[in-house]
Design a protein around this motif. Sequence first.
Motif, PDB file in Angstrom:
ATOM      1  N   LYS A 155       0.808  -1.212   0.000  1.00  0.00           N
ATOM      2  CA  LYS A 155       0.000   0.000   0.000  1.00  0.00           C
ATOM      3  C   LYS A 155       0.842   1.263   0.000  1.00  0.00           C
ATOM      4  CE  LYS A 155      -3.744   2.336   2.481  1.00  0.00           C
ATOM      5  NZ  LYS A 155      -4.689   2.280   3.620  1.00  0.00           N
ATOM      6  N   LEU A 156       1.929   1.281   0.767  1.00  0.00           N
ATOM      7  CA  LEU A 156       2.756   2.479   0.862  1.00  0.00           C
ATOM      8  C   LEU A 156       3.652   2.687  -0.359  1.00  0.00           C
ATOM      9  CD1 LEU A 156       3.685   2.427   4.657  1.00  0.00           C
ATOM     10  CD2 LEU A 156       2.122   3.988   3.475  1.00  0.00           C
ATOM     11  N   GLN A 157       3.528   1.809  -1.353  1.00  0.00           N
ATOM     12  CA  GLN A 157       4.228   1.990  -2.626  1.00  0.00           C
ATOM     13  C   GLN A 157       3.277   2.424  -3.736  1.00  0.00           C
ATOM     14  OE1 GLN A 157       7.242  -1.166  -3.508  1.00  0.00           O
ATOM     15  NE2 GLN A 157       6.479  -2.100  -1.613  1.00  0.00           N
ATOM     16  N   CYS A 158       2.045   2.771  -3.372  1.00  0.00           N
ATOM     17  CA  CYS A 158       1.025   3.158  -4.341  1.00  0.00           C
ATOM     18  C   CYS A 158       0.588   4.593  -4.071  1.00  0.00           C
ATOM     19  CB  CYS A 158      -0.189   2.240  -4.224  1.00  0.00           C
ATOM     20  SG  CYS A 158       0.151   0.477  -4.411  1.00  0.00           S
ATOM     21  N   SER A 159       0.387   5.363  -5.127  1.00  0.00           N
ATOM     22  CA  SER A 159      -0.106   6.726  -4.942  1.00  0.00           C
ATOM     23  C   SER A 159      -1.573   6.689  -4.523  1.00  0.00           C
ATOM     24  CB  SER A 159       0.054   7.533  -6.231  1.00  0.00           C
ATOM     25  OG  SER A 159      -0.675   6.931  -7.291  1.00  0.00           O
ATOM     26  N   PRO A 160      -1.981   7.615  -3.654  1.00  0.00           N
ATOM     27  CA  PRO A 160      -3.370   7.652  -3.199  1.00  0.00           C
ATOM     28  C   PRO A 160      -4.236   8.503  -4.118  1.00  0.00           C
ATOM     29  CG  PRO A 160      -2.122   9.295  -2.027  1.00  0.00           C
ATOM     30  CD  PRO A 160      -1.141   8.612  -2.963  1.00  0.00           C
ATOM     31  N   THR A 161      -5.549   8.340  -4.008  1.00  0.00           N
ATOM     32  CA  THR A 161      -6.463   9.306  -4.612  1.00  0.00           C
ATOM     33  C   THR A 161      -6.437  10.576  -3.758  1.00  0.00           C
ATOM     34  OG1 THR A 161      -8.258   8.230  -3.402  1.00  0.00           O
ATOM     35  CG2 THR A 161      -7.963   7.621  -5.705  1.00  0.00           C
ATOM     36  N   SER A 162      -6.643  11.712  -4.393  1.00  0.00           N
ATOM     37  CA  SER A 162      -6.428  12.993  -3.710  1.00  0.00           C
ATOM     38  C   SER A 162      -7.329  14.071  -4.293  1.00  0.00           C
ATOM     39  CB  SER A 162      -4.967  13.450  -3.872  1.00  0.00           C
ATOM     40  OG  SER A 162      -4.053  12.406  -3.632  1.00  0.00           O
ATOM     41  N   ASP A 163      -7.593  15.077  -3.487  1.00  0.00           N
ATOM     42  CA  ASP A 163      -8.258  16.296  -3.946  1.00  0.00           C
ATOM     43  C   ASP A 163      -7.248  17.439  -3.924  1.00  0.00           C
ATOM     44  OD1 ASP A 163     -10.660  14.957  -4.105  1.00  0.00           O
ATOM     45  OD2 ASP A 163     -11.502  15.795  -2.273  1.00  0.00           O
ATOM     46  N   GLY A 164      -7.365  18.352  -4.880  1.00  0.00           N
ATOM     47  CA  GLY A 164      -6.474  19.505  -4.887  1.00  0.00           C
ATOM     48  C   GLY A 164      -6.418  20.170  -6.241  1.00  0.00           C
ATOM     49  N   ALA A 165      -5.644  21.243  -6.318  1.00  0.00           N
ATOM     50  CA  ALA A 165      -5.543  22.027  -7.551  1.00  0.00           C
ATOM     51  C   ALA A 165      -4.157  22.651  -7.662  1.00  0.00           C
ATOM     52  CB  ALA A 165      -6.605  23.122  -7.587  1.00  0.00           C
ATOM     53  N   GLY A 166      -3.786  22.951  -8.901  1.00  0.00           N
ATOM     54  CA  GLY A 166      -2.533  23.647  -9.185  1.00  0.00           C
ATOM     55  C   GLY A 166      -2.720  24.591 -10.351  1.00  0.00           C
ATOM     56  N   ALA A 167      -1.809  25.549 -10.480  1.00  0.00           N
ATOM     57  CA  ALA A 167      -1.898  26.529 -11.561  1.00  0.00           C
ATOM     58  C   ALA A 167      -0.499  27.007 -11.930  1.00  0.00           C
ATOM     59  CB  ALA A 167      -2.762  27.717 -11.159  1.00  0.00           C
ATOM     60  N   VAL A 168      -0.320  27.297 -13.224  1.00  0.00           N
ATOM     61  CA  VAL A 168       0.962  27.767 -13.744  1.00  0.00           C
ATOM     62  C   VAL A 168       0.693  28.866 -14.768  1.00  0.00           C
ATOM     63  CG1 VAL A 168       3.020  27.149 -15.077  1.00  0.00           C
ATOM     64  CG2 VAL A 168       2.093  25.538 -13.392  1.00  0.00           C
ATOM     65  N   VAL A 169       1.461  29.945 -14.692  1.00  0.00           N
ATOM     66  CA  VAL A 169       1.390  31.038 -15.667  1.00  0.00           C
ATOM     67  C   VAL A 169       2.590  30.933 -16.590  1.00  0.00           C
ATOM     68  CG1 VAL A 169       1.275  33.534 -16.013  1.00  0.00           C
ATOM     69  CG2 VAL A 169       0.235  32.501 -13.964  1.00  0.00           C
ATOM     70  N   ILE A 170       2.315  30.889 -17.888  1.00  0.00           N
ATOM     71  CA  ILE A 170       3.346  30.795 -18.925  1.00  0.00           C
ATOM     72  C   ILE A 170       3.388  32.104 -19.706  1.00  0.00           C
ATOM     73  CG2 ILE A 170       4.107  29.564 -20.994  1.00  0.00           C
ATOM     74  CD1 ILE A 170       4.220  27.808 -18.599  1.00  0.00           C
ATOM     75  N   ALA A 171       4.590  32.587 -20.027  1.00  0.00           N
ATOM     76  CA  ALA A 171       4.703  33.863 -20.735  1.00  0.00           C
ATOM     77  C   ALA A 171       5.839  33.825 -21.742  1.00  0.00           C
ATOM     78  CB  ALA A 171       4.922  35.003 -19.744  1.00  0.00           C
ATOM     79  N   SER A 172       5.746  34.699 -22.714  1.00  0.00           N
ATOM     80  CA  SER A 172       6.786  34.844 -23.729  1.00  0.00           C
ATOM     81  C   SER A 172       7.941  35.681 -23.192  1.00  0.00           C
ATOM     82  CB  SER A 172       6.213  35.514 -24.971  1.00  0.00           C
ATOM     83  OG  SER A 172       5.849  36.859 -24.668  1.00  0.00           O
ATOM     84  N   GLU A 173       9.035  35.677 -23.916  1.00  0.00           N
ATOM     85  CA  GLU A 173      10.189  36.491 -23.528  1.00  0.00           C
ATOM     86  C   GLU A 173       9.836  37.971 -23.527  1.00  0.00           C
ATOM     87  OE1 GLU A 173      14.956  36.704 -24.549  1.00  0.00           O
ATOM     88  OE2 GLU A 173      13.569  35.976 -26.086  1.00  0.00           O
ATOM     89  N   ALA A 174       9.062  38.400 -24.529  1.00  0.00           N
ATOM     90  CA  ALA A 174       8.673  39.813 -24.589  1.00  0.00           C
ATOM     91  C   ALA A 174       7.810  40.191 -23.385  1.00  0.00           C
ATOM     92  CB  ALA A 174       7.924  40.093 -25.892  1.00  0.00           C
ATOM     93  N   PHE A 175       6.901  39.307 -23.007  1.00  0.00           N
ATOM     94  CA  PHE A 175       6.049  39.584 -21.851  1.00  0.00           C
ATOM     95  C   PHE A 175       6.887  39.672 -20.584  1.00  0.00           C
ATOM     96  CE2 PHE A 175       3.259  38.756 -18.340  1.00  0.00           C
ATOM     97  CZ  PHE A 175       2.027  39.277 -18.696  1.00  0.00           C
ATOM     98  N   VAL A 176       7.833  38.752 -20.431  1.00  0.00           N
ATOM     99  CA  VAL A 176       8.713  38.766 -19.256  1.00  0.00           C
ATOM    100  C   VAL A 176       9.470  40.084 -19.180  1.00  0.00           C
ATOM    101  CG1 VAL A 176      10.778  37.698 -18.238  1.00  0.00           C
ATOM    102  CG2 VAL A 176       8.919  36.261 -19.100  1.00  0.00           C
ATOM    103  N   ASP A 177       9.961  40.540 -20.324  1.00  0.00           N
ATOM    104  CA  ASP A 177      10.708  41.803 -20.340  1.00  0.00           C
ATOM    105  C   ASP A 177       9.804  42.974 -19.952  1.00  0.00           C
ATOM    106  OD1 ASP A 177      13.002  40.494 -21.089  1.00  0.00           O
ATOM    107  OD2 ASP A 177      12.781  40.937 -23.225  1.00  0.00           O
TER     108      ASP A 177
END
Length: 397
Positions: A209-231
């Motif tokens: 059991k401890l070698q198996c990933s569990p079911t889970s609740d949750g969320a994540g987010a990532v912002v992606i941008a161009s080089e021009a936007f970063v500048d």
Amino acid sequence: MTRTFVIGVGLTTFDKPGKKPGDYPDWVREAGTAALRDAGVAYEQVGQAYAGYVYGDSTAGQRAVYELGLTGIPVVNVNNNCATGSTALYLARQAVAYGIVDCALAVGFERMQSGSLKPMYTDRTNPLQRHIDRMSEIHPPEPSPFSPQLFGNAGRAHMERYGSKPEHFAWIAWKNHKHSVNNPYAQFQTEYTLEEITASRMIHEPLTKLQCSPTSDGAGAVVIASEAFVDRAGCQDRAVEITGQAMATDLVSSFDATADPMRIVGYDMTKQAAAQALRQAGHRPEDIDVCELHDCFSTNELITYEALGFADEGNGHELVERRATTYGGDGPVVNPSGGLIAKGHPLGATGLAQCAELTWQLRGDAGPRQVDGAHVALQHNLGLNGAAVVTVYERVA
């Protein structure tokens, strides 16, 4: 193509299903707000959004993203099994890389049911039926749930062919649980002994059991941008560049007469995606300092060492024997977050949580789990039937 950067990341904690306050829109608001704040940009500056989830109605992505703003931008719902989060990231990055928008948002979330994954629709063909049928030709079906059967059988094949042992897989789970102690977002933050790992309930040999990933609740987010936007935004000090990224789906070798259990669970598509992403980035496997790898089961982490090129095929357990993939080892530190086994596995959020961890590592912001001198990172996210997404990140400054 323009250069693309991760400029903001955000997570909720990952929790056992039913234990997390609120619902998926609340979780996306929390993670998305954190990512936008981290990037230093307003939602109004985002040109497109990609929302990943596996379990939910057809426009749950819009309902979730509307918690961040109502600007009329395209919101695309994404479902690619366990690779859903990284697929949303892949699409957001493509939109920026090819100049469709300067800034894109990827979010992923999941509200799961407790227990092992089960087919949701029993009145139609199971999407994994070809995998199950081919595996059944090699190993007669057993009463255990189908996911640990598939990945457990891959571990059995490695043991039979290359001499790895159950102790090698148990060590991987021990390592990841040990790493998770320092991750405040992780579902499990308990360090177990090797004896406790091996003595936990057997799910499908060699997987306890401890070698198996569990079911889970949750969320994540990532912002992606161009080089021009970063500048323009002046966020160079927070930007982490995506220098290589590739997705592969199942090949003939997953199902034909030569298919073995390792190929059935995605070894070859991982190998192809890794080779393409590393080639784009101009790196070799030995250049990787830190890696977030799809350890849905400990057996998959070991065979993926080989598919990613950290070891030759058949030699992955040698990395375990010399403890190469933890702090102080001679290989990349793998799953400093605790991985899916300990951090948790809310399917739509997993790939974005991997991205967040590697972004923090390359910025030097990972606190007590920081990998010293981390400069090049690799992410691997796998979804059966089928996608393997591999992404290479580099520190800019």
